[in-house]
Write an enzyme that holds these catalytic residues in place. Sequence first.
Site, short mmCIF file in Angstrom:
data_model
loop_
_atom_site.label_atom_id
_atom_site.label_comp_id
_atom_site.label_asym_id
_atom_site.label_seq_id
_atom_site.Cartn_x
_atom_site.Cartn_y
_atom_site.Cartn_z
N LYS A 1 0.84 -1.20 0.00
CA LYS A 1 0.00 0.00 0.00
C LYS A 1 0.87 1.25 0.00
CE LYS A 1 -3.61 -0.27 2.58
NZ LYS A 1 -4.28 -0.49 3.87
N ARG B 1 -2.52 3.06 9.02
CA ARG B 1 -2.89 1.73 8.49
C ARG B 1 -1.67 0.84 8.37
NH1 ARG B 1 -7.22 2.83 3.72
NH2 ARG B 1 -7.86 4.88 4.45
N MET C 1 -5.51 -6.06 10.32
CA MET C 1 -5.70 -5.00 11.29
C MET C 1 -6.61 -3.96 10.68
SD MET C 1 -3.05 -2.29 12.88
CE MET C 1 -3.80 -0.85 13.63
N ARG D 1 -4.10 -0.10 -6.63
CA ARG D 1 -3.50 -1.45 -6.61
C ARG D 1 -4.05 -2.21 -7.81
NH1 ARG D 1 -6.84 -3.63 -1.32
NH2 ARG D 1 -8.90 -3.19 -2.14
N HIS E 1 -11.81 -44.06 -7.60
CA HIS E 1 -12.42 -44.37 -8.90
C HIS E 1 -13.41 -43.30 -9.31
CE1 HIS E 1 -15.46 -46.37 -11.48
NE2 HIS E 1 -14.35 -46.83 -12.07
N ARG F 1 -7.36 -46.03 -22.40
CA ARG F 1 -7.46 -47.22 -21.53
C ARG F 1 -8.36 -48.24 -22.19
NH1 ARG F 1 -7.85 -43.09 -16.76
NH2 ARG F 1 -8.97 -42.16 -18.48
N ARG G 1 -2.96 -47.98 -24.33
CA ARG G 1 -2.39 -48.81 -23.28
C ARG G 1 -3.02 -50.19 -23.32
NH1 ARG G 1 -3.19 -47.22 -17.06
NH2 ARG G 1 -5.28 -47.97 -17.50
N GLU H 1 5.66 -46.40 -13.93
CA GLU H 1 4.72 -46.21 -12.82
C GLU H 1 5.10 -47.06 -11.62
OE1 GLU H 1 0.76 -47.50 -13.95
OE2 GLU H 1 1.57 -48.93 -15.38
N GLY I 1 3.11 -42.88 -15.27
CA GLY I 1 1.83 -43.14 -14.64
C GLY I 1 1.95 -42.69 -13.20
N ASP J 1 0.00 -44.35 -9.99
CA ASP J 1 0.60 -45.54 -9.38
C ASP J 1 1.99 -45.24 -8.84
OD1 ASP J 1 -1.63 -46.90 -9.85
OD2 ASP J 1 -0.75 -48.46 -11.09
#
Lengths: 899, 899
Positions: A34, A104, A115, A348, A471, A579, A635, A769, A790, A793
């Site tokens: 400030k 301040r 404050m 600001r 999951h 997957r 994969r 992994e 991965g 895992d």
Amino acid sequence: MTQKKWVYVFNELDQASAYVGGSWDAVRGLLGGKGANLFEMYRIGLPVPPFFTVTTEACNAYLASGEKFPEGMWEQELDALHKIEEASGKKFGDPSNPLLVSCRSGAKFSMPGMMDTVLNIGLNDETVQGMIKLTNNPRFVYDSYRRLIMMFGAVVLGLPDEAFEEPMEAFKHQKGAKADTDLTAEDLKELSEIFKKVVRENKGFDFPQDPIEQLRLATEAVFKSWNGKRAIDYRRAEGIPDNLGTAVNIVTMVFGNMGWDSGTGVAFTRNPSTGERKVFGEYLLNAQGEDVVAGIRNTDPIEKMAETLPEAYNEFMKICEILEKHYRDMQDMEFTIERGKLWMLQTRNGKRTAKAAIKIAVDMANEGLISKEEAVMRVSTKQVDAMLHPQFDENARKAAKKEGRLFATGVNASPGAAVGQVFFDADTAEKKGKEEGLQVIMVRPFTKPDDVHGMLAAKGILTSEGGATSHAAVVARQFGVPCVVGASAIRIDLEKRQMKVGDVVVKEGDWISLDGATGEVFLGKLDLTVPNLEEQQDLLTLLNWADEIARLQVWANADYPKDARRARSYGAKGIGLCRTEHMFFEPERLPIVQRMILAETIEERKKALDELLPFQRSDFEGLFEAMDGYPVIIRLIDPPLHEFMPDEEKLFEEVITMRVKGETKGLAEKEKLLASIRAMHESNPMMGLRGVRLSIYMPEIVEMQVRAIFEAAANCTLRGVKVKPEVMIPLTGTVKELEWIQPRLERIAKQVMSEKGVNFPYKFGTMIEIPRAAVTAGEIARLAEFFSFGTNDLTQMTFGYSRDDAERNFLIKYVEEGILEKNPFQTLDREGVGRLMRMAVEEGRRTRPELEVGICGEHGGDPDSIEFCHLIGQNYVSCSPFRVPVARLAAAQAAIKNR
Amino acid sequence: MTQKKWVYVFNELDQASAYVGGSWDAVRGLLGGKGANLFEMYRIGLPVPPFFTVTTEACNAYLASGEKFPEGMWEQELDALHKIEEASGKKFGDPSNPLLVSCRSGAKFSMPGMMDTVLNIGLNDETVQGMIKLTNNPRFVYDSYRRLIMMFGAVVLGLPDEAFEEPMEAFKHQKGAKADTDLTAEDLKELSEIFKKVVRENKGFDFPQDPIEQLRLATEAVFKSWNGKRAIDYRRAEGIPDNLGTAVNIVTMVFGNMGWDSGTGVAFTRNPSTGERKVFGEYLLNAQGEDVVAGIRNTDPIEKMAETLPEAYNEFMKICEILEKHYRDMQDMEFTIERGKLWMLQTRNGKRTAKAAIKIAVDMANEGLISKEEAVMRVSTKQVDAMLHPQFDENARKAAKKEGRLFATGVNASPGAAVGQVFFDADTAEKKGKEEGLQVIMVRPFTKPDDVHGMLAAKGILTSEGGATSHAAVVARQFGVPCVVGASAIRIDLEKRQMKVGDVVVKEGDWISLDGATGEVFLGKLDLTVPNLEEQQDLLTLLNWADEIARLQVWANADYPKDARRARSYGAKGIGLCRTEHMFFEPERLPIVQRMILAETIEERKKALDELLPFQRSDFEGLFEAMDGYPVIIRLIDPPLHEFMPDEEKLFEEVITMRVKGETKGLAEKEKLLASIRAMHESNPMMGLRGVRLSIYMPEIVEMQVRAIFEAAANCTLRGVKVKPEVMIPLTGTVKELEWIQPRLERIAKQVMSEKGVNFPYKFGTMIEIPRAAVTAGEIARLAEFFSFGTNDLTQMTFGYSRDDAERNFLIKYVEEGILEKNPFQTLDREGVGRLMRMAVEEGRRTRPELEVGICGEHGGDPDSIEFCHLIGQNYVSCSPFRVPVARLAAAQAAIKNR
């Protein structure tokens, strides 16, 4: 030896700057945010009331010495006071023309609530009279006076608020006043006396009449507030270091309530809610700042000032332009006009909504005010994320909380807000959602792979168990479904079809609203706002800039063509993880999969696999088409086989029940199935027969999968689609696993290409992994052409945390206690897991310099983790399609930050 | 350019040695083990029949060039032949004084069964006549001749044995001969003709009459045998490299059957079964070597030769002394006496029993023949291990197998042999074993912590599931109970109280015998031999030498005072792991433990803990007393709480049954207990709420334990016992866990010491068993004063293998397929797990140079793993008491090998 300088007067910025070595950051460190901005405004010629600042160093010295002002400080402060007396032409404590000041705190980083401000320091029984003469407004002056005593009493002298509030209420009652505004000048004068008595009775001394004493005590109070509980808590929460200290800003009071040529207001250089390039603000004539905030009188939009105070308005507009250009960011300002004279009290960088942040950043870059890099840094990943998910209207949220409709809070597993009717199982959820078109919130203790059809039909998912990588959470993020997990206060009774928190019951079909970004669950419906990426031109522009800057590419995890299309439309440059087993769970396929698993001969197994082949092939064709020209990493089967089997416990219950009842029909079959499932049981399935282990144990499955991948790729190639399949072998722990399986699979790949008479580029690679894979990556890279971390895992095994259990059991406590800084399943643990990753990249590339390295764990969508991926030299991150825009921004920010 | 030398004659050892650079190992590499010893015997002046050796290099060149003799080799071989003709005074193919030779393979490492010897090369229709004149024994000569044709046909020409055996049987039948010995010289002459016909008819050419041709073909056959299936299989199994090749030894035949001044024998320089320092052997007059082996005639002990052939005997005794001194090891020799002249045909280091190995090593060191270091290297850890466990009599084992009593084979989980009656549950096993004093073999599908009381009462343990680190295996090793696990052919029917393999049924109470060192399970009783450490003075001497040499100390894992006492008597220098939770499972304590777990308030929990405190304290006092003066590492509670609870599935079955039957009495209680147990359920308990996580979650338990430890230590100190307690915190993954828990516990430690007014040294430290702990060990060592590698868990998590499942599911296949060289739960994986350990030691010591580092996983008793612990600079290894002697030897061997 010259004495150390503890206090800087408004025109001494250069000295302060020289002292700290010149950087703006260091100036802010010395003078507070400030204060620094006040100095800066003064320096560039803007009208700032005379002021001075006591440095943070003074604060630190004060606290370090057992609450003693450092040597010379107080004398310097008095000197500075004289200088602002001279500059203002007023005199502190002079009844005829009194100087009043505000006091301040101002730390380097904004710490709201640390404050309160003390205004009107300098008022006492004598100067009150001078002020009355000056303002002709005794009511205002007495009100200011009683406020000073109250604020001083509370903030400086540490009295509880009630010490003043109770006598004030009594006084109002006595006067028959309902509101404070009903009190007259005379009443307020009387109240000042009452308040002075409060101070005397509580503290044993009088409210200090000496303005100098007021200033000294206020300065000390600000210093002490640095170590107040609120301030410490705030710093802990925000990660602000304890050793910064706070500055103290002493500013000449100016008054906007000195008549109709006076006023006060707040404004932003641009619209903080839309980002529009137009000054946005409000003001009040003949009023003080707190009146604007308090909303007692209706404010006018800033534009109206052009009519009422044209000169001040024009000057303010110019100042807005100057400040924005100067700070190169949208400013949030406070100003007061005292008798026609404009004073700037604060500036600001302004807070703004996500939408505004993006528009302002893009506009400013287009205006040439900032660079594209700066624009990219101006928007946070959270803001981009917010633009992609439905959200609750904030007022609606506040109202709901007030009404006590907050039902429970859990882990914020997948962002976005959802409103819907509660259903307690996947089948019902799917039926209600798909067939009946209801808005469904699926609620379960936890979810399993065979719940996915219900989860996909839901607008939101709520579980009472599981953590951020359970999951439910993973699937929800994958499909962009808002999700709250682990709301452990909820007791779900699946038989009664209801859930409870305490006595509050939610029955099946009841409406709830949940916010996956905050983890909140509300009773009933909350209003939603729904954004749309394609329409957000500014965001698209920003993300394109991000792509130009980033070194990391962003790919997506997608199992289905529709996800791949979405990922691509969100800017993904490849599929980092498909997957394949999700395809196995579809209702028409699962029975074939189970037949395949239970097969007693290789022939039976191969027959079932032959039936699955066309399904997989067509899935892959869809993926390749959607990602035409981009790489697609597929994969091979990863989960243990028992995940595809019916629920053991349920079956066991059926068998027991039949036995007890003496029912025999079908019992033998059920018993046989139960025995088969039990034979597959593992104590720790996470570390069991899955991934490449399963492929070596039962190679027929992956042989079918590789055939499906390459047949699909060949078919697509023949249709003119550019394919780049990459076959990913999961859970590798030693290069010998690859040596065993990879050549067999490559043989199939080559065979299919020769059968089909086509050729296309392809790769074989592996997930990293398992900790051992990271540690022996140099060996593994002999065979693997790419690595994909991965990290789900890898985090599990590096920490030894089971993600299905840990968040529920101890991870939350660990984060609360600071044992873990962050949940390592959400943000990569750089020190442990990250160290293994860095080893793997370095040693893998030593063996194979062109090794492609990516990440496909949940962390691929987390900005902090993405930065780490950038730092260790990965090629890409892969995340859920909905996280792609966030990841693109994060990748660019990582590149800029670490140049 | 001089031609390469492929053939060395008996007197050319110096040339061979110079060629390979002088080392004996390299000479063995070039000439093969058998050949090198022949040369060496010649060199030191012992009587060796003239011979020459074709080098392994020639073999490799032959095989590499597509089976062509390398240039010059054959010419060199013929030259060499001339030289042995000269030396022997005989001539190859000379009917009047024929030289006959044997042709044998001889690789660097002995490979029995790789290729049979061909004897009597040089015999043909003409030389037969010469030999008859020389020997006056036509029957012997024709027998030799028909043997040559048969051996040559089988070994050199590759005909099946039946090609000769069938016509021979027919011929014997025709002659009315029952045994070979019934055949006359005339018969054998006729048989030679028949055999020549066999060769002609099967191969299309005649049995080569040219001795040179015989020699050439025999040489080639030996070369080719290197790549025969048997040889390759053997090398695979023994880890012998494929590129060594075999040498060919051509040795002048000498004959022990040339009358009563001739003979033949085999002997050892010391007794190979007891180690006694006295030549041990047997011989036969007027006989050939094969007669000794075949056992057709009864041999005489070597001592008798002193009477029958005193000169040769005296010479041989001298040679024995020379050879033993020369080779500095017990020798196994073959010799022949031809007409009074002694010939040495072979010497090599003799195989010996474990007992003999130890005695010989110690005696030789005491005699000054070898150093203590050499003595330590001469005994294998397997031999030491064998000395500590009961074993089956080998003849009894062979007989049982012949009788078809081998019931099943499983994993050899804990060495030692056991004979007992089968019982199928822990309670019965304990009752029968302890109360009725029966010899019990406890048989279960698998075991759990609450089976331990039964296991302790058993002489042996057999399970049908689980691997080498399953609960049964670990506990069995811990307590030295012989154990076979994972005998998967066995079907156990707990209801019928029986087990089956195929149709063979073993009922409860039936006798079986199992060998935990081989994994064999026999029906009925087998004879046992039982050794005893205290009485084995030689072994004690050897182990003391080992302790002087070793840098690693050997500590033991012991949970009870009696184990600690045993460990100490076996030479343990500390307790490296006391598992406090085993104490919780004792019948009188378990209900208190369960009450503590199920407590609904802290007060209830503390009350239960207060009851447990005296039990733990007295356990610890016993340990400290047993280990007076030595450190005792006590691990705080590690397993997840659900391990202390009743079996979930059984309870579930009871609940379902009661519900179906409509029984309500006690149902609610059972349901509540079931719900509590289910709430504790974890998907992957191995990675769940255990170890330090549990301590942070529920600090009261470990606070009690630390109080118990320090109260016990203080009480012991007051009684004059020297205590060195070390408190071990398990499962640490981040230093912040230690920062949270350790100061609290240290506070209790200090408090107890001040309460009791005593002082003793103590440490706080941690297990390193989580990969992340290894990776961040530098941080962890800031708090931990010692590290103990928990390599069971570290292996699990580094590999991502659940030890409860992996061995059953895929580990065996992995080892079979060569994907893993060894089971990483038995032998430390140096490349992966070991790398993490090395990091941890290096970085831990960088933070805290005096850090004490040990290992308490199963690997602490495995010699190969112990060597690795030595290599990375650990201070000690800790293993089960029964492995301590083995570990002491292994530690010394590691130090010697890696000097």
